[in-house]
Design a protein around this motif. Structure first.
Motif, PDB file in Angstrom:
ATOM      1  N   PRO A  85       0.834  -1.210   0.000  1.00 29.72           N
ATOM      2  CA  PRO A  85       0.000   0.000   0.000  1.00 29.72           C
ATOM      3  C   PRO A  85       0.867   1.257   0.000  1.00 29.72           C
ATOM      4  O   PRO A  85       1.971   1.258   0.561  1.00 29.72           O
ATOM      5  CB  PRO A  85      -0.799  -0.117   1.297  1.00 29.72           C
ATOM      6  N   LYS A  86       0.352   2.284  -0.637  1.00 27.63           N
ATOM      7  CA  LYS A  86       1.039   3.577  -0.594  1.00 27.63           C
ATOM      8  C   LYS A  86       0.725   4.238   0.743  1.00 27.63           C
ATOM      9  O   LYS A  86      -0.293   3.968   1.354  1.00 27.63           O
ATOM     10  CB  LYS A  86       0.549   4.459  -1.750  1.00 27.63           C
ATOM     11  N   LYS A  87       1.631   5.097   1.167  1.00 24.89           N
ATOM     12  CA  LYS A  87       1.447   5.715   2.491  1.00 24.89           C
ATOM     13  C   LYS A  87       1.084   7.192   2.371  1.00 24.89           C
ATOM     14  O   LYS A  87       1.657   7.916   1.562  1.00 24.89           O
ATOM     15  CB  LYS A  87       2.716   5.549   3.318  1.00 24.89           C
ATOM     16  N   LEU A  88       0.157   7.585   3.234  1.00 21.95           N
ATOM     17  CA  LEU A  88      -0.364   8.956   3.215  1.00 21.95           C
ATOM     18  C   LEU A  88      -0.083   9.619   4.560  1.00 21.95           C
ATOM     19  O   LEU A  88      -0.440   9.086   5.613  1.00 21.95           O
ATOM     20  CB  LEU A  88      -1.881   8.908   2.980  1.00 21.95           C
ATOM     21  N   PHE A  89       0.559  10.791   4.504  1.00 24.05           N
ATOM     22  CA  PHE A  89       0.774  11.581   5.721  1.00 24.05           C
ATOM     23  C   PHE A  89      -0.045  12.865   5.598  1.00 24.05           C
ATOM     24  O   PHE A  89       0.118  13.620   4.649  1.00 24.05           O
ATOM     25  CB  PHE A  89       2.257  11.921   5.884  1.00 24.05           C
ATOM     26  N   ILE A  90      -0.942  13.083   6.554  1.00 24.04           N
ATOM     27  CA  ILE A  90      -1.726  14.329   6.547  1.00 24.04           C
ATOM     28  C   ILE A  90      -1.364  15.144   7.776  1.00 24.04           C
ATOM     29  O   ILE A  90      -1.389  14.629   8.898  1.00 24.04           O
ATOM     30  CB  ILE A  90      -3.250  14.072   6.558  1.00 24.04           C
ATOM     31  N   LYS A  91      -1.000  16.406   7.560  1.00 17.73           N
ATOM     32  CA  LYS A  91      -0.760  17.307   8.690  1.00 17.73           C
ATOM     33  C   LYS A  91      -1.938  18.279   8.769  1.00 17.73           C
ATOM     34  O   LYS A  91      -2.237  18.964   7.790  1.00 17.73           O
ATOM     35  CB  LYS A  91       0.554  18.058   8.481  1.00 17.73           C
ATOM     36  N   THR A  92      -2.587  18.310   9.933  1.00 20.20           N
ATOM     37  CA  THR A  92      -3.815  19.084  10.078  1.00 20.20           C
ATOM     38  C   THR A  92      -3.592  20.312  10.945  1.00 20.20           C
ATOM     39  O   THR A  92      -3.089  20.201  12.065  1.00 20.20           O
ATOM     40  CB  THR A  92      -4.904  18.202  10.728  1.00 20.20           C
ATOM     41  N   TYR A  93      -3.981  21.473  10.432  1.00 21.25           N
ATOM     42  CA  TYR A  93      -3.916  22.721  11.192  1.00 21.25           C
ATOM     43  C   TYR A  93      -5.334  23.172  11.523  1.00 21.25           C
ATOM     44  O   TYR A  93      -6.283  22.806  10.835  1.00 21.25           O
ATOM     45  CB  TYR A  93      -3.280  23.828  10.355  1.00 21.25           C
ATOM     46  N   GLY A  94      -5.448  24.035  12.551  1.00 24.51           N
ATOM     47  CA  GLY A  94      -6.697  24.776  12.747  1.00 24.51           C
ATOM     48  C   GLY A  94      -7.793  24.034  13.472  1.00 24.51           C
ATOM     49  O   GLY A  94      -7.537  23.331  14.441  1.00 24.51           O
ATOM     50  N   CYS A  95      -9.009  24.179  12.965  1.00 22.31           N
ATOM     51  CA  CYS A  95     -10.204  23.850  13.741  1.00 22.31           C
ATOM     52  C   CYS A  95     -10.551  22.364  13.690  1.00 22.31           C
ATOM     53  O   CYS A  95      -9.963  21.580  12.960  1.00 22.31           O
ATOM     54  CB  CYS A  95     -11.382  24.670  13.239  1.00 22.31           C
ATOM     55  N   GLN A  96     -11.590  22.018  14.476  1.00 23.42           N
ATOM     56  CA  GLN A  96     -12.043  20.627  14.545  1.00 23.42           C
ATOM     57  C   GLN A  96     -12.622  20.161  13.220  1.00 23.42           C
ATOM     58  O   GLN A  96     -12.572  18.979  12.899  1.00 23.42           O
ATOM     59  CB  GLN A  96     -13.087  20.506  15.656  1.00 23.42           C
ATOM     60  N   MET A  97     -13.161  21.106  12.440  1.00 19.43           N
ATOM     61  CA  MET A  97     -13.696  20.680  11.149  1.00 19.43           C
ATOM     62  C   MET A  97     -12.575  20.172  10.239  1.00 19.43           C
ATOM     63  O   MET A  97     -12.760  19.260   9.456  1.00 19.43           O
ATOM     64  CB  MET A  97     -14.474  21.790  10.468  1.00 19.43           C
ATOM     65  N   VAL A 125      -2.619   3.908   2.863  1.00 16.40           N
ATOM     66  CA  VAL A 125      -2.818   3.750   4.302  1.00 16.40           C
ATOM     67  C   VAL A 125      -2.125   4.925   5.006  1.00 16.40           C
ATOM     68  O   VAL A 125      -1.151   5.475   4.489  1.00 16.40           O
ATOM     69  CB  VAL A 125      -2.263   2.410   4.846  1.00 16.40           C
ATOM     70  N   ALA A 126      -2.642   5.277   6.177  1.00 12.34           N
ATOM     71  CA  ALA A 126      -2.111   6.448   6.887  1.00 12.34           C
ATOM     72  C   ALA A 126      -0.761   6.142   7.528  1.00 12.34           C
ATOM     73  O   ALA A 126      -0.514   5.028   7.981  1.00 12.34           O
ATOM     74  CB  ALA A 126      -3.108   6.888   7.950  1.00 12.34           C
ATOM     75  N   THR A 127       0.102   7.145   7.555  1.00 10.60           N
ATOM     76  CA  THR A 127       1.346   7.044   8.317  1.00 10.60           C
ATOM     77  C   THR A 127       1.508   8.344   9.097  1.00 10.60           C
ATOM     78  O   THR A 127       0.989   9.388   8.700  1.00 10.60           O
ATOM     79  CB  THR A 127       2.581   6.852   7.403  1.00 10.60           C
ATOM     80  N   ASP A 178       8.186   8.543   5.410  1.00  5.82           N
ATOM     81  CA  ASP A 178       7.739   7.265   4.820  1.00  5.82           C
ATOM     82  C   ASP A 178       6.684   7.459   3.740  1.00  5.82           C
ATOM     83  O   ASP A 178       6.295   6.507   3.072  1.00  5.82           O
ATOM     84  CB  ASP A 178       7.088   6.373   5.900  1.00  5.82           C
ATOM     85  N   ALA A 179       6.185   8.674   3.608  1.00  9.50           N
ATOM     86  CA  ALA A 179       4.963   8.884   2.812  1.00  9.50           C
ATOM     87  C   ALA A 179       5.212   8.856   1.306  1.00  9.50           C
ATOM     88  O   ALA A 179       6.283   9.212   0.820  1.00  9.50           O
ATOM     89  CB  ALA A 179       4.334  10.209   3.199  1.00  9.50           C
ATOM     90  N   ASP A 180       4.163   8.397   0.578  1.00  4.18           N
ATOM     91  CA  ASP A 180       4.118   8.529  -0.874  1.00  4.18           C
ATOM     92  C   ASP A 180       3.299   9.759  -1.261  1.00  4.18           C
ATOM     93  O   ASP A 180       3.353  10.231  -2.382  1.00  4.18           O
ATOM     94  CB  ASP A 180       3.474   7.283  -1.495  1.00  4.18           C
ATOM     95  N   MET A 181       2.512  10.208  -0.295  1.00  6.67           N
ATOM     96  CA  MET A 181       1.766  11.448  -0.511  1.00  6.67           C
ATOM     97  C   MET A 181       1.679  12.203   0.812  1.00  6.67           C
ATOM     98  O   MET A 181       1.401  11.608   1.857  1.00  6.67           O
ATOM     99  CB  MET A 181       0.363  11.128  -1.026  1.00  6.67           C
ATOM    100  N   ILE A 182       1.944  13.514   0.735  1.00  8.13           N
ATOM    101  CA  ILE A 182       1.834  14.382   1.912  1.00  8.13           C
ATOM    102  C   ILE A 182       0.747  15.406   1.627  1.00  8.13           C
ATOM    103  O   ILE A 182       0.757  16.039   0.569  1.00  8.13           O
ATOM    104  CB  ILE A 182       3.171  15.106   2.200  1.00  8.13           C
ATOM    105  N   LEU A 183      -0.186  15.528   2.552  1.00  6.03           N
ATOM    106  CA  LEU A 183      -1.246  16.538   2.400  1.00  6.03           C
ATOM    107  C   LEU A 183      -1.185  17.484   3.593  1.00  6.03           C
ATOM    108  O   LEU A 183      -1.171  17.038   4.742  1.00  6.03           O
ATOM    109  CB  LEU A 183      -2.620  15.865   2.420  1.00  6.03           C
TER     110      LEU A 183
END
Ligand code: 5AD
Ligand code: SF4
Length: 439
Positions: A4-16, A34-36, A41-46
């Motif tokens: 599986p490809k790995k996805l890293f998401i960095k979240t800023y701000g509000c609960q939404m 899948v999340a990392t 390690d990520a194949d995609m960073i959001l």
């Protein structure tokens, strides 16, 4: 089978944004991700960004800069920017930062799978539309993993209030309410997956007016319907505007068993002169009267608020009025913000308060609020509360959870599982949490 490809998401701000990041992660799960929690390690960073306060865009650029080495080491790595900075400055981000493969605004997340397929072919993708189709419909029909006991559920999005300082009406768009049947089915699904505590989200959540059986539903009607779901134990909602605090919602606070005695109700300032300039269309007095009515309905309701210091033209007397209002209310929680100019909002054009004055007011405000929060927390000592356990604490046999009033509580409870409810006698208030013993 390919790994599986790995996805890293960095979240800023509000609960939404937290809710949105989960939905994006699930949407990309369908594309084999899948999340990392390790960007290297990520194949995609959001980056799921927030635009509410200053230097939001700069923060995004500096974070992106940090990923340059990762992309050099792994040319297949895809980098995307989502959230409100993407909405506000998407084209500019694409132009200034060639590293970025994808820009997606909050109303287009359901299109991520197609966008991902496009960027895999080497073609950059940008979508900051406000599309007609139902984003949630596409985003919530996803694989069903077990969930933690507390979850967010977006019921309403966007805002038509246009407070003079705020970018939300521009980045999240006009106010839209989801149909109640969809929300109820998402809630039932979450409960089946282990959720016991739901926080209903919306930028203007108490203006909720979803079209359902028998016409438009109010937020109160939705809460009563959620109250009937077996296995769901607790309901909260955030963020509310004072002017949308309707009679049926106040009544729900008096009599709906699963609605918790907690309300986040920002007032922003205690000065009528400033409230008027903020385009808030309520006064300090009308806000205080509203809180009286809420407390008549639910005497123990714990109030939470947001305050801005240094809004254009705020004088020492205006600021003093804010301190007076805070003294009058007695907040359990309050969030303080130094006014920051948001390009495109009316207040950005006005005469600004000196930065040093803003800093000094922020400090005084924070001191008052810290004192007040500690005092409210201290009133819990000696009381018997119900704690919903969420996860093991730092010490062996310890469990951490939340009280009805949203305070973090730590208890020695070696037998307890996340999702259990327990009666707890509070023994101590320690900085940001409470300690107690099982009854
Ligand atoms: N400057 C400072 N604070 C702001 N907020 C919103 N816009 C601004 C701004 N331009 C604060 C408000 C709001 C909270 C989410 O962020 O207090 O309630
Ligand atoms: Fe922003 Fe809230 Fe005012 Fe809407 S009501 S403009 S989201 S501060």
């Amino acid at each position: 089978m390919t790994a599986p490809k790995k996805l890293f998401i960095k979240t800023y701000g509000c609960q939404m944004n937290v809710y949105d990041s989960e939905r994006m992660s699930e949407a990309l799960g369908g594309q084999g991700y899948v999340a990392t929690d390790r960007p290297e390690d990520a194949d995609m960073i959001l980056l799921n960004t927030c635009h509410i306060r200053e230097r939001a865009a700069e923060k995004v650029y500096s974070e992106l800069g940090r990923y340059r080495v990762l992309k050099e080491a792994k040319p297949d790595l895809k980098i995307g920017v989502a959230g409100c900075v993407a909405q506000a400055e998407g084209a500019e981000i694409m132009r200034r930062q060639p590293l970025v493969d994808l820009v997606v605004g909050p109303q287009s997340y359901h299109r991520l799978p197609q966008m991902e397929a496009q960027i895999r072919t080497g073609v950059r993708a940008i979508d900051t539309d406000f599309p007609e189709e139902d984003k949630f419909e596409a985003l919530t029909a996803r694989p069903k993993a077990r969930r933690a006991p507390a979850a967010f559920l977006t019921v309403q999005e966007g805002c038509d209030k246009f407070c003079a300082f705020c970018v939300v009406p521009y980045t999240r768009g006009a106010e839209v309410s989801r149909p109640p049947e969809r929300i109820l089915s998402e809630a039932r699904d979450l409960v089946d997956r282990g959720v016991r505590d739901l926080t209903l989200l919306g930028q203007n959540v108490n203006a909720y007016h979803g079209a359902g059986a028998g016409g438009d539903w109010t937020l109160a009607r939705l809460i009563w319907a959620l109250n009937d779901i077996d296995g769901l134990e607790r309901i909260r909602f955030t963020t509310s505007h004072p002017n949308d605090m309707s009679d049926d919602l106040i009544e729900a606070h008096a009599s709906c068993p699963k609605l918790m005695p907690y309300l986040h109700l920002p007032v922003q300032s205690g000065s009528d002169r400033i409230l008027k300039r903020m385009n808030r269309s309520h006064t300090a007095e009308s806000y205080l009267r509203l809180i009286e009515r809420l407390r008549a309905a639910r005497p123990d309701i714990l109030m939470s608020g947001d305050f801005i210091v240094g809004f254009p033209e705020e004088t020492e007397a205006d600021f003093q009025a804010t301190l007076d209002l805070i003294e009058a209310v007695g907040y359990g929680y309050a969030y303080t913000f130094k006014y920051s100019t948001r390009p495109g909002t009316p207040a950005a054009e006005r005469v600004q308060v000196d930065e040093a004055v803003k800093d000094e007011r922020l400090q005084r405000l924070q001191a008052l609020i810290t004192r007040q929060q500690q005092a409210v927390q201290q009133t819990m000592v000696g009381r018997d509360l119900t704690v919903l356990f969420e996860k093991p604490g730092r010490f062996a046999g310890q469990m951490g959870g939340k009280s009805e009033y949203l305070h973090a509580v730590h208890v020695h409870a070696p037998e307890a599982q996340p999702g259990d409810l327990a009666r707890v006698r509070i023994t101590e208030s320690v900085r940001n949490s409470l300690a107690g013993v099982l009854i």
